[in-house]
Design a protein around this motif. Structure first.
Motif, PDB file in Angstrom:
ATOM      1  N   GLY A  72      33.811  45.798  39.666  1.00  0.00           N
ATOM      2  CA  GLY A  72      35.175  45.019  40.217  1.00  0.00           C
ATOM      3  C   GLY A  72      35.033  44.605  41.630  1.00  0.00           C
ATOM      4  N   TYR A  73      33.642  44.139  42.054  1.00  0.00           N
ATOM      5  CA  TYR A  73      33.458  43.672  43.251  1.00  0.00           C
ATOM      6  C   TYR A  73      34.452  42.396  43.559  1.00  0.00           C
ATOM      7  CZ  TYR A  73      31.273  40.882  47.029  1.00  0.00           C
ATOM      8  OH  TYR A  73      31.065  40.329  48.306  1.00  0.00           O
ATOM      9  N   GLN A  74      34.881  42.230  44.706  1.00  0.00           N
ATOM     10  CA  GLN A  74      35.736  41.169  45.190  1.00  0.00           C
ATOM     11  C   GLN A  74      35.328  40.581  46.314  1.00  0.00           C
ATOM     12  OE1 GLN A  74      39.981  41.042  44.702  1.00  0.00           O
ATOM     13  NE2 GLN A  74      39.831  42.339  42.698  1.00  0.00           N
ATOM     14  N   ASP A  75      35.112  39.262  46.743  1.00  0.00           N
ATOM     15  CA  ASP A  75      34.343  38.683  47.785  1.00  0.00           C
ATOM     16  C   ASP A  75      35.759  38.741  48.982  1.00  0.00           C
ATOM     17  OD1 ASP A  75      33.207  37.587  50.151  1.00  0.00           O
ATOM     18  OD2 ASP A  75      32.634  35.762  49.034  1.00  0.00           O
ATOM     19  N   MET A  76      35.625  39.555  50.012  1.00  0.00           N
ATOM     20  CA  MET A  76      36.546  39.874  50.910  1.00  0.00           C
ATOM     21  C   MET A  76      36.199  39.087  52.373  1.00  0.00           C
ATOM     22  SD  MET A  76      39.369  41.204  49.626  1.00  0.00           S
ATOM     23  CE  MET A  76      39.664  41.887  47.961  1.00  0.00           C
ATOM     24  N   ASN A 121      38.351  48.966  37.682  1.00  0.00           N
ATOM     25  CA  ASN A 121      37.999  47.857  38.315  1.00  0.00           C
ATOM     26  C   ASN A 121      39.073  47.180  38.901  1.00  0.00           C
ATOM     27  OD1 ASN A 121      35.126  48.034  37.503  1.00  0.00           O
ATOM     28  ND2 ASN A 121      35.372  46.526  36.137  1.00  0.00           N
ATOM     29  N   GLY A 175      39.614  46.805  43.151  1.00  0.00           N
ATOM     30  CA  GLY A 175      40.090  45.679  43.743  1.00  0.00           C
ATOM     31  C   GLY A 175      41.139  45.924  44.725  1.00  0.00           C
ATOM     32  N   GLN A 177      39.859  47.446  48.032  1.00  0.00           N
ATOM     33  CA  GLN A 177      38.859  46.600  48.748  1.00  0.00           C
ATOM     34  C   GLN A 177      39.964  45.796  49.432  1.00  0.00           C
ATOM     35  OE1 GLN A 177      35.721  44.549  46.337  1.00  0.00           O
ATOM     36  NE2 GLN A 177      36.474  45.657  44.774  1.00  0.00           N
ATOM     37  N   LYS A 178      40.914  45.311  48.893  1.00  0.00           N
ATOM     38  CA  LYS A 178      41.820  44.421  49.923  1.00  0.00           C
ATOM     39  C   LYS A 178      42.612  45.157  51.001  1.00  0.00           C
ATOM     40  CE  LYS A 178      45.909  41.341  49.432  1.00  0.00           C
ATOM     41  NZ  LYS A 178      46.716  40.434  48.379  1.00  0.00           N
TER      42      LYS A 178
END
Length: 510
Positions: free
Chosen positions: A331-335, A457, A461, A464-465
């Motif tokens: 579930g990685y998101q590029d932040m 995931n 997400g 992470q945000k």
């Protein structure tokens, strides 16, 4: 007519034949002598000496890097691809409501002291980890276990107070290993487990020695090495020298990226660059001014060019991150684009927060190379927005744990968080960030209510945000796993889904 010819060799030729035969026999005999047999010992280097050898009572990852999967084992384990695998539990079932976990245990397993591993021992280990007086560094893993039953020696039943979607994964961590009831109190200095190696000795300040467990229960995964010596060498130059001289066979986590090229052309050694969960973050004390103001934290984040930090701290070897999550995690998101490098916007945020002329604070930096190097680069960047950051060296782990983790007497610190999927640390209270966000806490509760990977995931997400926008810590980069070892060594993990040196599959091919 057949003519039979017969030749008698001359005495000189006969002597030559005899000598040749003897040499041939000698060569065969030499090839079979122990001196020429494959090595069965390993000298392995580590940068940090563990404070103890029991991963169930203290947090430093160096403990697990010596003992996890070598001395101690869990009900389940995490393999080198990051997947959960059965171990002391050969199977398990989860009830439809997610509140009952039934484990079927391996049979014929004994601890190194001869005590049998069974459901009673497993219950003891989990009760010890979750009890009121537990000092387990991951005690929260076991918080939902309401009671434990042992219907028979091979069956362990956990009754939960609430669904816990990560429980099986957590049971694979070093903090969840099984310990022998009779000797658990002494595991800090003389660990006793069920693993493929037994503890042999610890010369503090120098080395820990493990010996092959000849009575290991899992014959298919028995250790190929007879003896392993972990040597503790903090200085990178000394690490490199020990490798080049042959005093060390391997340094799976080499501490000096700038020296990696020095091994080029070495006929004996190979270098490997793999993945880790080591998230380098500069944590702020969110309960202390001016870090209690989100605008200040955002300004500091926007004052940092992550690529320059990676270049200066780790020779360009690393992956920028914008939250407390790695590209390896589900579930990685590029932040990194949420608060990108922008000096002018950083200055404007500081002015809006009431600090048009900046402010002064201190970062407490552990001695590990990445920390002071990163701090020095950040110091120069903060100066560009009028902020003065003083750097105070802080010995790790003892002093750092006391001052930061326990006393929380700091402005900012910097450390590499090694545990996988540990984004939930921002929901812990107390924890050294002093970060409190009910919305984030609700997400961490929600993610445990499901075992569906897609649903988890999506929740991760959202989490992470929140962290990328709130920046309770300055998210810098993920460190690579820099390995250097003898080219004849086989079986060392090139990637590190969990901090470890798993050695049961390691052998020499010569």
């Amino acid at each position: 007519m057949m003519i039979k010819l017969s030749f008698a060799p001359s005495a000189r030729f006969a002597r030559r034949l005899s000598l040749g035969a003897a040499l041939s026999a000698g060569l065969v005999m030499t090839a079979m002598t122990p001196a020429e047999a494959a090595k069965t010992t390993l000298n392995l280097g580590m940068s940090v000496e563990p404070t103890g050898l029991d991963p169930t009572i203290a947090a430093p990852v160096a403990i697990g890097q010596v003992t996890w999967q070598n001395v101690f084992e869990g009900l389940v384990t995490i393999d080198q691809s990051g997947k959960i695998q059965p171990q002391l539990a050969k199977s398990w079932e989860i009830s439809p409501d997610g509140l009952t976990y039934t484990f079927k245990l391996q049979t014929g397993v004994k601890f190194h002291d001869g005590e049998a591993f069974d459901a009673t021992a497993a219950k003891f280990s989990l009760d010890r980890a979750r009890g009121a007086d537990s000092v387990n560094p991951q005690k929260r893993f076991f918080a939902s276990i309401a009671s434990i039953d042992t219907p028979d020696a091979e069956t362990l039943v956990l009754h939960l107070s609430a669904p816990t979607g990560s429980l099986i994964y957590w049971l694979g961590w070093p903090a969840s290993v099984m310990v022998a009831p009779k000797t658990a109190a002494d595991d800090k200095t003389t660990p006793v487990g069920t693993g493929p190696f037994k503890f042999a000795s610890w010369a503090k300040g120098d080395k820990v020695e493990l010996a092959r467990n000849d009575d290991y229960w899992n014959k298919g995964a028995a250790a190929k090495l007879d003896k392993v010596t972990f040597r503790f060498i903090a200085d990178p130059q000394a690490q490199a020298a020990a490798l080049k001289s042959g005093d060390l066979d391997a340094f799976p986590e080499f501490a000096a990226p700038e020296l990696m090229s020095s091994f080029d052309g070495d006929a004996r050694l190979v270098t490997r660059i793999g993945n880790t969960e080591l998230k380098v973050v500069a944590g702020m004390n969110n309960a202390k001014k001016p870090f209690d103001d989100k605008r200040v934290r955002q300004a500091l984040m926007m004052a940092i060019d992550r690529k320059t930090v990676i270049d200066g701290a780790w020779s360009g070897l690393g992956t920028p991150i914008g939250s407390h999550y790695t590209p390896n995690d589900p579930g990685y998101q590029d932040m990194t684009g949420v608060l990108p490098y922008d000096v002018e916007k950083a200055k404007a945020l500081l002015a809006e927060a009431g600090y048009p002329n900046g402010f002064t604070f201190t970062i407490k930096s552990p001695q590990m190379a990445y920390a002071p190097r990163s701090a020095q680069v950040m110091q120069a960047m903060f100066a560009e927005i009028g902020v003065t950051m003083n750097i105070e060296p802080t010995e790790f782990p003892a002093k750092w744990v006391q001052v930061i983790m326990k006393d929380r007497n700091f402005d900012m610190t910097i450390v590499a968080h090694a545990e996988p999927l540990d984004i939930d640390i921002y929901a812990r209270d107390p924890y050294y960030f002093n970060y409190k966000n009910p919305a984030f806490n609700a997400l961490m509760k929600k993610v445990q209510e499901t075992t569906d990977p897609a649903a988890q995931n999506a929740i991760y997400g959202e989490a992470q945000k929140i962290l990328a926008e709130d920046v309770p810590a300055l998210y810098l980069f993920v460190m690579p796993k820099l390995g250097v070892w003898d080219r004849h060594l086989k079986g060392l993990w090139e990637n590190e889904p969990i901090p470890s040196n798993v050695l049961s599959g390691v052998s020499w091919d010569e």
